[in-house]
Design an enzyme around this catalytic site. Structure first.
Site, PDB file in Angstrom:
ATOM      1  N   TYR A 157       0.838  -1.213   0.000  1.00  0.00           N
ATOM      2  CA  TYR A 157       0.000   0.000   0.000  1.00  0.00           C
ATOM      3  C   TYR A 157       0.875   1.266   0.000  1.00  0.00           C
ATOM      4  O   TYR A 157       0.644   2.183  -0.788  1.00  0.00           O
ATOM      5  CB  TYR A 157      -0.905  -0.042   1.234  1.00  0.00           C
ATOM      6  N   LYS A 161       1.133   4.236  -2.829  1.00  0.00           N
ATOM      7  CA  LYS A 161       0.815   5.632  -2.512  1.00  0.00           C
ATOM      8  C   LYS A 161       2.021   6.535  -2.731  1.00  0.00           C
ATOM      9  O   LYS A 161       1.871   7.711  -3.087  1.00  0.00           O
ATOM     10  CB  LYS A 161       0.292   5.744  -1.075  1.00  0.00           C
TER      11      LYS A 161
END
Ligand SMILES: NC(=O)c1ccc[n+]([C@@H]2O[C@H](COP(=O)([O-])OP(=O)(O)OC[C@H]3O[C@@H](n4cnc5c(N)ncnc54)[C@H](OP(=O)(O)O)[C@@H]3O)[C@@H](O)[C@H]2O)c1
Length: 249
Positions: A157, A161
């Site tokens: 993740y 990002k």
């Protein structure tokens, strides 16, 4: 703030995306938004019903997988046909598959990178030409504070990002001269289904480090997105705006 603007938001059936759909409508925009799962058709309809739509504006939901290049191309065509243009793109769709690196499977890595990062490429790629023709636009990408400082158990993740941040700055440099702006929002800990999934230990650790000692709301993030979509931010591009109650300080 957004009268006369047409907006496409990926992942508007729940959470921050749903707040954005409502706030963009309230600000006077017409909004197209997406969802991916069959179970979200009903919640998308609820989102539409809860919108304050004025002056013949539209709000429409499309089922479309943002991680698919061809579906994103079709979606952009369909939205332009339905609304007339796309002045603002919000790349909001995102998922988590949290686990420590030692346990992370190739599938967990690939899914998160595809849904969170490749989707940003897919949609930006297809809206850019129409925006250049229209001589302007605003692209808003949902990153995260963990894309800035990392987080144990979220390597996939965080990488997705962080990738969004490099992408955002590059696009801002590529198309700034065409009056197209591209910015990223880096939320901290916002109350949605996504944070509901986090284990108690992670939640406590976040809260302990938030100077404002509370979670943020989807509406607060939506207010920032409305600002970045609007002409009130006309000279802001290539920036990462944190909205995290001071967590990233
Ligand atoms: N919540 C936080 O604390 C937080 C913090 C930092 C950043 N963010 C970022 O903010 C964004 C929104 O987060 P959230 O908390 O609102 O998430 P959420 O409540 O889990 O909602 C995610 C939304 O994305 C949609 N979606 C998922 N996969 C998709 C795909 N392949 N194609 C199209 N749509 C898809 C979902 O649609 P379905 O309903 O069909 O599944 C849903 O509408 C994400 O990018 C997230 O990473 C959130």
């Amino acid at each position: 703030m957004l009268e006369g603007k047409n907006v496409l938001i990926t992942g508007g059936s729940r959470g921050i995306g749903a707040s954005m759909v409502r706030s963009f409508c309230k600000a006077g925009a017409s909004v197209a938004f997406t969802y991916v799962s069959d179970r979200s058709k009903a919640s998308s309809e609820e989102v539409i019903e809860s919108c304050d739509i004025s002056k013949g504006n539209k709000v429409i939901a499309f089922q479309s997988d943002a991680s698919s290049f061809s579906s994103s191309e079709t979606l952009v065509k369909d939205v332009i046909e339905a609304l007339g243009s796309i002045d603002v793109l919000v790349n909001n769709a995102g998922i988590t598959k949290d686990t420590l690196m030692l346990r992370m499977t190739e599938e967990q890595w690939d899914q998160v990178i595809h849904v969170n990062l490749k989707s940003v490429f897919n949609l930006t790629k297809h809206v850019l030409r129409p925006m250049i023709k229209a001589r302007g636009g605003s692209i808003i990408n949902m990153s995260s504070v963990v894309g800035v400082f990392g987080n144990a158990g979220q390597a996939n993740y965080s990488a997705s990002k962080a990738g969004i941040l490099g992408f955002t700055k590059s696009i801002a440099k590529e198309v700034g001269s065409r009056n197209i702006r591209c910015n990223a929002i880096a939320p901290g800990f916002i109350e949605t289904d996504m944070t509901e999934e986090l284990d108690e230990k992670t939640k406590e650790a976040f809260l302990a480090n938030i100077p404002m000692k509370r979670l943020g709301t989807g509406d607060e993030v939506a207010d920032l997105a409305v600002f970045l979509a609007s002409d009130h931010s006309a000279y802001i591009t290539g920036q990462v705006l944190s909205i995290c109650g001071g967590l990233n300080t």
